[in-house]
Design a protein around this motif. Structure first.
Motif, PDB file in Angstrom:
ATOM      1  N   GLU A 112     -69.032  64.021 -58.689  1.00 60.84           N
ATOM      2  CA  GLU A 112     -69.002  63.454 -60.038  1.00 60.84           C
ATOM      3  C   GLU A 112     -70.057  64.164 -60.892  1.00 60.84           C
ATOM      4  OE1 GLU A 112     -68.383  60.839 -56.679  1.00 60.84           O
ATOM      5  OE2 GLU A 112     -70.296  61.503 -57.470  1.00 60.84           O
ATOM      6  N   MET A 113     -70.090  63.808 -62.163  1.00 64.17           N
ATOM      7  CA  MET A 113     -71.132  64.342 -63.042  1.00 64.17           C
ATOM      8  C   MET A 113     -72.364  63.444 -62.936  1.00 64.17           C
ATOM      9  SD  MET A 113     -71.073  65.145 -67.114  1.00 64.17           S
ATOM     10  CE  MET A 113     -72.591  65.653 -67.946  1.00 64.17           C
ATOM     11  N   TYR A 114     -73.432  64.004 -62.387  1.00 68.02           N
ATOM     12  CA  TYR A 114     -74.676  63.252 -62.223  1.00 68.02           C
ATOM     13  C   TYR A 114     -75.631  63.547 -63.372  1.00 68.02           C
ATOM     14  CZ  TYR A 114     -73.564  61.320 -57.679  1.00 68.02           C
ATOM     15  OH  TYR A 114     -72.991  60.575 -56.670  1.00 68.02           O
ATOM     16  N   GLY A 115     -76.518  62.574 -63.640  1.00 66.48           N
ATOM     17  CA  GLY A 115     -77.401  62.654 -64.791  1.00 66.48           C
ATOM     18  C   GLY A 115     -78.338  63.840 -64.796  1.00 66.48           C
ATOM     19  N   TRP A 116     -79.457  63.738 -64.074  1.00 64.21           N
ATOM     20  CA  TRP A 116     -80.444  64.812 -64.193  1.00 64.21           C
ATOM     21  C   TRP A 116     -80.014  66.080 -63.461  1.00 64.21           C
ATOM     22  CZ3 TRP A 116     -85.605  64.848 -61.124  1.00 64.21           C
ATOM     23  CH2 TRP A 116     -85.449  64.333 -59.842  1.00 64.21           C
ATOM     24  N   ASP A 117     -79.154  65.966 -62.467  1.00 66.10           N
ATOM     25  CA  ASP A 117     -78.584  67.170 -61.855  1.00 66.10           C
ATOM     26  C   ASP A 117     -77.975  68.064 -62.931  1.00 66.10           C
ATOM     27  OD1 ASP A 117     -77.980  66.648 -58.555  1.00 66.10           O
ATOM     28  OD2 ASP A 117     -78.387  64.903 -59.786  1.00 66.10           O
ATOM     29  N   SER A 118     -77.281  67.444 -63.891  1.00 65.16           N
ATOM     30  CA  SER A 118     -76.551  68.204 -64.910  1.00 65.16           C
ATOM     31  C   SER A 118     -77.483  69.063 -65.752  1.00 65.16           C
ATOM     32  CB  SER A 118     -75.759  67.254 -65.803  1.00 65.16           C
ATOM     33  OG  SER A 118     -74.755  66.593 -65.065  1.00 65.16           O
ATOM     34  N   TYR A 119     -78.684  68.543 -66.067  1.00 67.50           N
ATOM     35  CA  TYR A 119     -79.614  69.351 -66.840  1.00 67.50           C
ATOM     36  C   TYR A 119     -80.049  70.580 -66.049  1.00 67.50           C
ATOM     37  CZ  TYR A 119     -83.859  71.284 -68.667  1.00 67.50           C
ATOM     38  OH  TYR A 119     -84.799  72.192 -69.105  1.00 67.50           O
ATOM     39  N   PHE A 120     -80.470  70.386 -64.814  1.00 69.50           N
ATOM     40  CA  PHE A 120     -80.978  71.521 -64.035  1.00 69.50           C
ATOM     41  C   PHE A 120     -79.868  72.520 -63.725  1.00 69.50           C
ATOM     42  CE2 PHE A 120     -84.298  68.361 -63.413  1.00 69.50           C
ATOM     43  CZ  PHE A 120     -85.416  69.131 -63.711  1.00 69.50           C
ATOM     44  N   GLY A 144     -79.470  76.822 -64.910  1.00 72.30           N
ATOM     45  CA  GLY A 144     -78.890  77.950 -64.177  1.00 72.30           C
ATOM     46  C   GLY A 144     -77.681  78.536 -64.887  1.00 72.30           C
ATOM     47  N   LEU A 145     -76.860  77.676 -65.463  1.00 68.97           N
ATOM     48  CA  LEU A 145     -75.688  78.157 -66.198  1.00 68.97           C
ATOM     49  C   LEU A 145     -76.102  79.036 -67.372  1.00 68.97           C
ATOM     50  CD1 LEU A 145     -73.568  74.868 -66.269  1.00 68.97           C
ATOM     51  CD2 LEU A 145     -73.079  76.918 -64.917  1.00 68.97           C
ATOM     52  N   LEU A 146     -77.159  78.636 -68.076  1.00 67.58           N
ATOM     53  CA  LEU A 146     -77.629  79.419 -69.220  1.00 67.58           C
ATOM     54  C   LEU A 146     -78.193  80.764 -68.767  1.00 67.58           C
ATOM     55  CD1 LEU A 146     -79.270  76.607 -71.391  1.00 67.58           C
ATOM     56  CD2 LEU A 146     -77.100  77.773 -71.803  1.00 67.58           C
ATOM     57  N   VAL A 147     -78.908  80.779 -67.644  1.00 68.41           N
ATOM     58  CA  VAL A 147     -79.398  82.052 -67.100  1.00 68.41           C
ATOM     59  C   VAL A 147     -78.222  82.977 -66.812  1.00 68.41           C
ATOM     60  CG1 VAL A 147     -80.517  83.145 -65.110  1.00 68.41           C
ATOM     61  CG2 VAL A 147     -81.539  81.101 -66.129  1.00 68.41           C
ATOM     62  N   ASP A 148     -77.121  82.404 -66.331  1.00 66.20           N
ATOM     63  CA  ASP A 148     -75.947  83.200 -65.955  1.00 66.20           C
ATOM     64  C   ASP A 148     -74.986  83.454 -67.116  1.00 66.20           C
ATOM     65  OD1 ASP A 148     -76.675  83.669 -63.362  1.00 66.20           O
ATOM     66  OD2 ASP A 148     -75.662  81.921 -62.538  1.00 66.20           O
ATOM     67  N   GLY A 149     -75.396  83.084 -68.332  1.00 67.04           N
ATOM     68  CA  GLY A 149     -74.576  83.357 -69.501  1.00 67.04           C
ATOM     69  C   GLY A 149     -73.391  82.431 -69.673  1.00 67.04           C
ATOM     70  N   LYS A 150     -73.354  81.334 -68.930  1.00 69.34           N
ATOM     71  CA  LYS A 150     -72.240  80.389 -69.023  1.00 69.34           C
ATOM     72  C   LYS A 150     -72.584  79.298 -70.043  1.00 69.34           C
ATOM     73  CE  LYS A 150     -70.912  81.493 -64.284  1.00 69.34           C
ATOM     74  NZ  LYS A 150     -69.770  82.338 -64.634  1.00 69.34           N
ATOM     75  N   VAL A 151     -72.758  79.735 -71.283  1.00 73.49           N
ATOM     76  CA  VAL A 151     -73.238  78.855 -72.353  1.00 73.49           C
ATOM     77  C   VAL A 151     -72.224  77.761 -72.659  1.00 73.49           C
ATOM     78  CG1 VAL A 151     -74.108  78.772 -74.714  1.00 73.49           C
ATOM     79  CG2 VAL A 151     -74.539  80.789 -73.301  1.00 73.49           C
ATOM     80  N   ASP A 152     -70.943  78.105 -72.691  1.00 75.28           N
ATOM     81  CA  ASP A 152     -69.914  77.111 -73.016  1.00 75.28           C
ATOM     82  C   ASP A 152     -69.895  75.968 -72.011  1.00 75.28           C
ATOM     83  OD1 ASP A 152     -69.154  78.486 -75.259  1.00 75.28           O
ATOM     84  OD2 ASP A 152     -67.406  79.439 -74.345  1.00 75.28           O
ATOM     85  N   LEU A 153     -70.159  76.276 -70.749  1.00 76.66           N
ATOM     86  CA  LEU A 153     -70.163  75.234 -69.727  1.00 76.66           C
ATOM     87  C   LEU A 153     -71.394  74.337 -69.864  1.00 76.66           C
ATOM     88  CD1 LEU A 153     -68.650  74.009 -67.401  1.00 76.66           C
ATOM     89  CD2 LEU A 153     -69.541  75.802 -65.897  1.00 76.66           C
ATOM     90  N   ALA A 154     -72.546  74.927 -70.168  1.00 77.95           N
ATOM     91  CA  ALA A 154     -73.749  74.123 -70.420  1.00 77.95           C
ATOM     92  C   ALA A 154     -73.548  73.246 -71.659  1.00 77.95           C
ATOM     93  CB  ALA A 154     -74.963  75.029 -70.599  1.00 77.95           C
ATOM     94  N   LYS A 155     -72.939  73.801 -72.685  1.00 74.54           N
ATOM     95  CA  LYS A 155     -72.631  73.050 -73.912  1.00 74.54           C
ATOM     96  C   LYS A 155     -71.692  71.886 -73.597  1.00 74.54           C
ATOM     97  CE  LYS A 155     -70.712  73.875 -78.550  1.00 74.54           C
ATOM     98  NZ  LYS A 155     -69.351  73.289 -78.422  1.00 74.54           N
ATOM     99  N   ALA A 156     -70.711  72.135 -72.734  1.00 73.21           N
ATOM    100  CA  ALA A 156     -69.773  71.087 -72.346  1.00 73.21           C
ATOM    101  C   ALA A 156     -70.483  69.958 -71.599  1.00 73.21           C
ATOM    102  CB  ALA A 156     -68.663  71.675 -71.477  1.00 73.21           C
ATOM    103  N   MET A 157     -71.486  70.299 -70.808  1.00 80.29           N
ATOM    104  CA  MET A 157     -72.263  69.268 -70.109  1.00 80.29           C
ATOM    105  C   MET A 157     -72.934  68.347 -71.129  1.00 80.29           C
ATOM    106  SD  MET A 157     -72.203  69.946 -66.675  1.00 80.29           S
ATOM    107  CE  MET A 157     -73.685  70.088 -65.683  1.00 80.29           C
ATOM    108  N   ALA A 158     -73.504  68.938 -72.182  1.00 82.04           N
ATOM    109  CA  ALA A 158     -74.130  68.136 -73.231  1.00 82.04           C
ATOM    110  C   ALA A 158     -73.094  67.275 -73.942  1.00 82.04           C
ATOM    111  CB  ALA A 158     -74.849  69.042 -74.226  1.00 82.04           C
ATOM    112  N   ARG A 206     -81.474  71.379 -76.905  1.00 84.07           N
ATOM    113  CA  ARG A 206     -82.355  72.361 -77.539  1.00 84.07           C
ATOM    114  C   ARG A 206     -82.144  73.751 -76.936  1.00 84.07           C
ATOM    115  NH1 ARG A 206     -88.774  71.424 -78.935  1.00 84.07           N
ATOM    116  NH2 ARG A 206     -89.044  73.372 -80.080  1.00 84.07           N
ATOM    117  N   GLU A 207     -82.024  73.812 -75.626  1.00 79.92           N
ATOM    118  CA  GLU A 207     -81.856  75.107 -74.964  1.00 79.92           C
ATOM    119  C   GLU A 207     -80.485  75.716 -75.262  1.00 79.92           C
ATOM    120  OE1 GLU A 207     -83.128  74.581 -70.809  1.00 79.92           O
ATOM    121  OE2 GLU A 207     -84.726  73.291 -71.608  1.00 79.92           O
ATOM    122  N   VAL A 208     -79.458  74.878 -75.400  1.00 82.27           N
ATOM    123  CA  VAL A 208     -78.139  75.381 -75.800  1.00 82.27           C
ATOM    124  C   VAL A 208     -78.194  75.891 -77.244  1.00 82.27           C
ATOM    125  CG1 VAL A 208     -75.755  74.718 -76.326  1.00 82.27           C
ATOM    126  CG2 VAL A 208     -76.815  73.975 -74.177  1.00 82.27           C
TER     127      VAL A 208
END
Length: 622
Positions: free
Chosen positions: A199-207, A211-225, A260-262
């Motif tokens: 499932e989608m977990y709370g603080w797991d999702s931030y951390f 990693g997603l942002l380091v790997d250039g997967k910005v859209d996926l990090a944005k989707a988490m938000a 903020r990071e996104v």
């Protein structure tokens, strides 16, 4: 470069027959094969693949090709001999994130039905609970009822702890954000931790998003938000996870850090504006309600507001606690649980026990002797650090992005309003949580009016957002590093704080000797914030070395947590170690562990990366 043209099934069969001597469908250092396997290259010459790491790489490449539907594959030697630092990073970036990505549309829900936590529902349909206001989702899932083994159920407008308890015998999935595009409904994607955590977990999702942002997967990090926002708007909080029994429980607050990071990458001001309004709403309605998560001294606590025994725990988890009470009324533990849950038996001790137990789970640190039995009474230092970061983020974003004026929830805010709140919280944290004698940040019990003496990795968290003064940071690093630094990084606690372990007092997974990715990531950033670059480099190296060594020796294993004292994934504590149970190849790693690897690698100096590839022990460098 030699290239091997291989028939997948034949090569796999021969390789496993020769090298997988313990039959676990992996090639590890514990197998007793010759650790040498003959291959014929395209030019007809024989080449011997030698060593556990190289053989497991061959196994993985064959299986990846098999998963792609191929019957034969060309594998270049440089894939088999790939330096471990880059191989692990590549697998995370190109393979593991994909394996961990889910959605709540038809395709994603079908995967959720096969979740092991739903095995007890085989005779019924999996409930999908939808917020009262979300007609799009309700109508969509209704149309899926005839196609999938699900039942769409709308939640009431007001969700009480009593109602949530009533769902315990029919637990289900909570819907997340859906979007309609060109007439087609799709789920906004999210990343899960892995294994049984589907499932989608709370603080797991931030951390994970770091990693997603380091790997250039910005859209996926944005989707988490975007899914965080959906949870706040529809469920009132960022959930522990999107299952029905978590409706009364939130998680450590990292929402402002994520948006903020996104934003720093996308510069999408309209997107930020929408999320900033929601973040302020969460801050005020979840955290700043007096008598709940806001205590009388102005600091915050966790407070999971459910009722009864947490239903997600495995059978027998609470037997030791319940046994004397069952004996007192001359009934079995099972009967006692049934009567207690129905309210036929009253027990004030258990009411308080389970209040604290649920709250431990809301804190994310489930479980630890630091907070067992009193979690709802504690102003945890890390929680107040995170809320200080919220206040600081609000202030700086309003000042720098929104011309020092921002309207949210019928209020108008300036940066000075939030800077004052942040400054006030900093003073409170330093008043109640700074122990000048120990030179450490500790938790404060607002009921007994005393500081905790338990030394944990969370003592470093004020450095993560620059809450500590330079002087405090210097003292803290001097005192805490020798106490908590181990072979593989920072331990969850000191051995002395954890205390002795026995059959009656078993090890807790967030304590010594275990180490966790979110602690390491926050500590690295905190040390760098204050100029402790040498210390940060050493801790990053220790952590990455441990990950790499275990992956090299154990067929690419990247688990949920490590024993950092022995620097091994073989952890002996409750719940086992998610991410170690797989065949042939890990398809996921583990969410925040993947992120810690990519983030740590982005911070590590090149000279140390070369040493990692050679598997040079940390003790020989630092």
């Amino acid at each position: 470069m030699k290239v091997f043209n291989l028939q997948i099934e034949d090569t796999l069969s021969r390789l496993l027959l020769q090298e997988d001597t313990d039959g676990d469908k992996k090639i590890t250092i514990e197998d007793k094969g010759p650790k040498a396997f003959d291959l014929i290259s395209e030019d007809g010459t024989k080449h011997v693949i030698k060593g556990t790491y190289q053989l497991s790489n061959l196994l993985q490449e064959l299986v990846i090709a098999k998963y792609d539907g191929k019957t034969s594959v060309k594998i270049p030697l440089n894939k088999i001999d790939e330096p471990p630092v880059s191989r692990i990073s590549r697998m995370i970036r190109d393979f593991y994130w994909k394996g961990l990505t889910r959605s709540m549309d038809a395709q994603g829900v079908e995967k959720l039905i096969s979740d092991t936590k739903n095995e007890s529902l085989t005779a019924e349909k999996l409930p999908i609970y939808i917020p009262f206001q979300d007609d799009l989702a309700f109508n969509y899932y209704k149309t899926l009822e005839t196609k999938l083994n699900i039942n769409a159920a709308k939640l009431p407008e007001v969700i009480s702890p009593e109602f949530v308890k009533s769902l315990n015998d029919k637990p289900g999935i909570l819907s997340l954000k859906l979007e309609k595009e060109n007439g087609e409904i799709k789920g906004v994607p999210f990343v899960v931790p892995g294994g049984r955590f589907n499932e989608m977990y709370g603080w797991d999702s931030y951390f994970e998003s770091v990693g997603l942002l380091v790997d250039g997967k910005v859209d996926l990090a944005k989707a988490m938000a975007d899914n965080f926002q959906y949870e706040i708007e529809h469920y009132g909080k960022i959930l522990n996870a999107n299952r029905s029994y978590y409706l009364t429980r939130t998680q450590p607050p990292f929402y402002t850090s994520l948006i903020r990071e996104v934003f720093e990458i996308t510069n999408d001001k309209n997107w930020l504006k929408s999320h900033l309004k929601t973040a302020i709403k969460e801050y005020e309605s979840v955290w700043m309600v007096k008598g709940k998560r806001l205590t009388e001294n102005g600091l915050n606590r966790y407070l999971a507001e459910g009722l009864g025994i947490p239903p997600e725990c495995e059978e027998g988890h609470y037997d030791a606690v319940l046994k004397p009470f069952a004996a007192e009324v001359n009934c079995s533990i099972e009967d006692y649980i049934t009567k207690y849950q129905k309210g036929e038996l009253q027990n004030d001790f258990l009411d308080t026990y389970f209040l604290h137990d649920r709250t431990v789970r809301e804190s994310g640190h489930d479980t630890s002797y630091r907070i067992e039995g009193n979690c709802a009474d504690l102003n945890l230092v890390e929680l107040n650090v995170l809320l200080y970061k919220y206040e600081l983020d609000f202030a700086e974003l309003i000042k720098n992005v929104f011309d020092d004026s921002f309207n949210a929830n019928s209020n108008s805010y300036t940066s000075s309003y939030w800077f004052k709140k942040a400054d006030n919280r900093k003073q409170l944290v330093n008043t109640f949580c700074w122990n000048a004698d120990l030179g450490l940040y500790v938790d404060y019990n607002h009921v007994t009016k005393t500081q905790s003496t338990f030394v944990a990795a969370t003592t470093f968290t004020p450095l993560w957002c620059n809450l500590a003064s330079k002087e405090q940071a210097t003292v803290l690093v001097k005192n805490a590093l020798p106490l908590l630094k181990e072979k593989g990084g920072i331990a969850g606690s000191t051995k002395a704080s954890r205390g002795d372990i026995s059959e009656e007092r078993p090890a807790r997974q967030w304590d010594y000797p275990n180490g966790w990715a979110p602690h390491q990531m926050m500590i690295w950033k905190g040390l760098i914030n204050y100029g402790f670059n040498k210390e940060a480099q050493e801790l990053i190296y220790r952590w990455l070395f441990m990950i790499i060594k275990n992956a090299v020796d154990y067929n690419g294993t990247i688990p949920e947590k490590y024993d950092v004292v022995e620097a091994t994934h073989k952890v002996f504590a409750e719940y086992g170690n998610v991410g170690t149970d797989f065949e042939y190849i890990s398809q996921e790693g583990f969410g925040w562990m993947n992120a810690s690897y990519q983030y740590g690698l982005s911070l590590l100096e090149n000279r140390y990366i070369q040493n990692l590839n050679k598997l040079i022990e940390p003790e020989k460098i630092f």
